[in-house]
Write a protein that holds these residues in place. Structure first.
Motif, PDB file in Angstrom:
ATOM      1  N   TYR A  63     -19.190  25.143 -28.460  1.00  9.35           N
ATOM      2  CA  TYR A  63     -19.630  25.752 -27.214  1.00  9.35           C
ATOM      3  C   TYR A  63     -21.132  25.615 -27.059  1.00  9.35           C
ATOM      4  O   TYR A  63     -21.870  25.564 -28.037  1.00  9.35           O
ATOM      5  N   GLN A  64     -21.553  25.597 -25.813  1.00 11.86           N
ATOM      6  CA  GLN A  64     -22.968  25.660 -25.468  1.00 11.86           C
ATOM      7  C   GLN A  64     -23.195  27.027 -24.854  1.00 11.86           C
ATOM      8  O   GLN A  64     -22.521  27.395 -23.889  1.00 11.86           O
ATOM      9  N   VAL A  65     -24.134  27.791 -25.406  1.00  9.64           N
ATOM     10  CA  VAL A  65     -24.437  29.126 -24.895  1.00  9.64           C
ATOM     11  C   VAL A  65     -25.874  29.114 -24.401  1.00  9.64           C
ATOM     12  O   VAL A  65     -26.800  28.812 -25.156  1.00  9.64           O
ATOM     13  N   SER A  66     -26.044  29.416 -23.117  1.00  6.17           N
ATOM     14  CA  SER A  66     -27.363  29.379 -22.485  1.00  6.17           C
ATOM     15  C   SER A  66     -27.791  30.775 -22.078  1.00  6.17           C
ATOM     16  O   SER A  66     -26.969  31.584 -21.654  1.00  6.17           O
ATOM     17  N   LEU A  67     -29.087  31.048 -22.183  1.00  6.12           N
ATOM     18  CA  LEU A  67     -29.659  32.309 -21.722  1.00  6.12           C
ATOM     19  C   LEU A  67     -30.101  32.108 -20.280  1.00  6.12           C
ATOM     20  O   LEU A  67     -30.861  31.185 -19.972  1.00  6.12           O
ATOM     21  N   ILE A  68     -29.615  32.970 -19.374  1.00  6.75           N
ATOM     22  CA  ILE A  68     -29.867  32.834 -17.947  1.00  6.75           C
ATOM     23  C   ILE A  68     -30.664  34.025 -17.426  1.00  6.75           C
ATOM     24  O   ILE A  68     -30.322  35.178 -17.695  1.00  6.75           O
ATOM     25  N   ASP A  69     -31.707  33.737 -16.673  1.00  7.44           N
ATOM     26  CA  ASP A  69     -32.512  34.768 -16.017  1.00  7.44           C
ATOM     27  C   ASP A  69     -31.790  35.156 -14.729  1.00  7.44           C
ATOM     28  O   ASP A  69     -31.618  34.335 -13.828  1.00  7.44           O
ATOM     29  N   ARG A  70     -31.316  36.385 -14.630  1.00  8.84           N
ATOM     30  CA  ARG A  70     -30.563  36.843 -13.456  1.00  8.84           C
ATOM     31  C   ARG A  70     -31.414  36.799 -12.177  1.00  8.84           C
ATOM     32  O   ARG A  70     -30.878  36.663 -11.082  1.00  8.84           O
ATOM     33  N   ARG A  71     -32.732  36.915 -12.319  1.00  5.87           N
ATOM     34  CA  ARG A  71     -33.605  36.928 -11.137  1.00  5.87           C
ATOM     35  C   ARG A  71     -33.653  35.570 -10.459  1.00  5.87           C
ATOM     36  O   ARG A  71     -33.804  35.476  -9.248  1.00  5.87           O
ATOM     37  N   THR A  72     -33.543  34.497 -11.249  1.00  9.88           N
ATOM     38  CA  THR A  72     -33.639  33.147 -10.689  1.00  9.88           C
ATOM     39  C   THR A  72     -32.313  32.395 -10.738  1.00  9.88           C
ATOM     40  O   THR A  72     -32.138  31.411 -10.023  1.00  9.88           O
ATOM     41  N   GLY A  73     -31.406  32.823 -11.627  1.00 12.08           N
ATOM     42  CA  GLY A  73     -30.149  32.107 -11.816  1.00 12.08           C
ATOM     43  C   GLY A  73     -30.304  30.849 -12.644  1.00 12.08           C
ATOM     44  O   GLY A  73     -29.375  30.059 -12.776  1.00 12.08           O
ATOM     45  N   ARG A  74     -31.459  30.657 -13.223  1.00 16.24           N
ATOM     46  CA  ARG A  74     -31.751  29.452 -14.015  1.00 16.24           C
ATOM     47  C   ARG A  74     -31.841  29.790 -15.499  1.00 16.24           C
ATOM     48  O   ARG A  74     -32.107  30.918 -15.890  1.00 16.24           O
ATOM     49  N   ALA A  75     -31.671  28.747 -16.291  1.00 12.51           N
ATOM     50  CA  ALA A  75     -31.784  28.895 -17.744  1.00 12.51           C
ATOM     51  C   ALA A  75     -33.221  29.237 -18.122  1.00 12.51           C
ATOM     52  O   ALA A  75     -34.174  28.701 -17.538  1.00 12.51           O
ATOM     53  N   HIS A  76     -33.353  30.128 -19.092  1.00 11.66           N
ATOM     54  CA  HIS A  76     -34.668  30.462 -19.640  1.00 11.66           C
ATOM     55  C   HIS A  76     -35.206  29.239 -20.369  1.00 11.66           C
ATOM     56  O   HIS A  76     -34.468  28.542 -21.061  1.00 11.66           O
ATOM     57  N   ARG A  77     -36.481  28.960 -20.221  1.00 12.23           N
ATOM     58  CA  ARG A  77     -37.078  27.772 -20.839  1.00 12.23           C
ATOM     59  C   ARG A  77     -38.174  28.173 -21.810  1.00 12.23           C
ATOM     60  O   ARG A  77     -38.934  29.099 -21.563  1.00 12.23           O
ATOM     61  N   ALA A 104     -30.286  43.770 -20.255  1.00 10.80           N
ATOM     62  CA  ALA A 104     -29.078  43.158 -19.692  1.00 10.80           C
ATOM     63  C   ALA A 104     -29.116  43.123 -18.157  1.00 10.80           C
ATOM     64  O   ALA A 104     -28.366  42.374 -17.548  1.00 10.80           O
ATOM     65  N   ARG A 105     -29.995  43.907 -17.555  1.00  5.42           N
ATOM     66  CA  ARG A 105     -30.139  43.841 -16.095  1.00  5.42           C
ATOM     67  C   ARG A 105     -30.855  42.566 -15.671  1.00  5.42           C
ATOM     68  O   ARG A 105     -30.727  42.119 -14.543  1.00  5.42           O
ATOM     69  N   LEU A 106     -31.609  41.962 -16.592  1.00 13.11           N
ATOM     70  CA  LEU A 106     -32.398  40.772 -16.276  1.00 13.11           C
ATOM     71  C   LEU A 106     -31.839  39.486 -16.876  1.00 13.11           C
ATOM     72  O   LEU A 106     -32.185  38.394 -16.419  1.00 13.11           O
ATOM     73  N   TRP A 107     -31.011  39.628 -17.907  1.00 15.44           N
ATOM     74  CA  TRP A 107     -30.535  38.446 -18.635  1.00 15.44           C
ATOM     75  C   TRP A 107     -29.023  38.443 -18.757  1.00 15.44           C
ATOM     76  O   TRP A 107     -28.396  39.479 -18.867  1.00 15.44           O
ATOM     77  N   GLU A 108     -28.450  37.245 -18.762  1.00 17.22           N
ATOM     78  CA  GLU A 108     -27.039  37.050 -19.047  1.00 17.22           C
ATOM     79  C   GLU A 108     -26.896  35.741 -19.816  1.00 17.22           C
ATOM     80  O   GLU A 108     -27.867  35.000 -19.968  1.00 17.22           O
ATOM     81  N   THR A 109     -25.709  35.472 -20.272  1.00 18.43           N
ATOM     82  CA  THR A 109     -25.458  34.209 -20.965  1.00 18.43           C
ATOM     83  C   THR A 109     -24.367  33.437 -20.236  1.00 18.43           C
ATOM     84  O   THR A 109     -23.552  34.024 -19.529  1.00 18.43           O
ATOM     85  N   ARG A 110     -24.371  32.139 -20.431  1.00 20.98           N
ATOM     86  CA  ARG A 110     -23.288  31.275 -19.946  1.00 20.98           C
ATOM     87  C   ARG A 110     -22.731  30.537 -21.139  1.00 20.98           C
ATOM     88  O   ARG A 110     -23.475  29.936 -21.912  1.00 20.98           O
ATOM     89  N   VAL A 111     -21.430  30.598 -21.271  1.00 25.80           N
ATOM     90  CA  VAL A 111     -20.740  29.944 -22.381  1.00 25.80           C
ATOM     91  C   VAL A 111     -19.901  28.816 -21.804  1.00 25.80           C
ATOM     92  O   VAL A 111     -19.058  29.061 -20.926  1.00 25.80           O
ATOM     93  N   GLU A 112     -20.120  27.604 -22.283  1.00 23.90           N
ATOM     94  CA  GLU A 112     -19.383  26.444 -21.800  1.00 23.90           C
ATOM     95  C   GLU A 112     -18.764  25.712 -22.992  1.00 23.90           C
ATOM     96  O   GLU A 112     -19.482  25.395 -23.948  1.00 23.90           O
TER      97      GLU A 112
END
Length: 74
Positions: free
Chosen positions: A19-33, A59-67
């Motif tokens: 799996y690929q697990v990405s950290l996502i910024d909920r404010r932008t919807g983009r992956a954290h860099r 958790a209000r600002l960050w989420e993860t995406r699992v692919e």
């Protein structure tokens, strides 16, 4: 692909694909860099990667995406 801000994988069957697990910024919807590169974990244990990436983060600002990375897992 699915978002997993508070996912409970404890009742899931053992996972054998990668799996690929990405950290996502909920404010932008983009992956954290970091240094211009997306913060991503490649793993066979997405639960541990999700916990690691969200540890100490709001958790209000960050989420993860699992692919799943295996072609037949989709």
């Amino acid at each position: 692909m699915f978002a997993a801000p508070h996912s409970d994988f404890s009742h899931a069957a053992p996972m054998s694909c990668a799996y690929q697990v990405s950290l996502i910024d909920r404010r932008t919807g983009r992956a954290h860099r970091v240094s211009g590169n997306p913060l991503v974990r490649f793993t066979r244990d997405p639960q541990a990667a999700v916990q690691e990436l969200l540890d100490g983060r709001d958790a209000r600002l960050w989420e993860t995406r699992v692919e799943p990375l295996d072609a037949y897992a989709r």
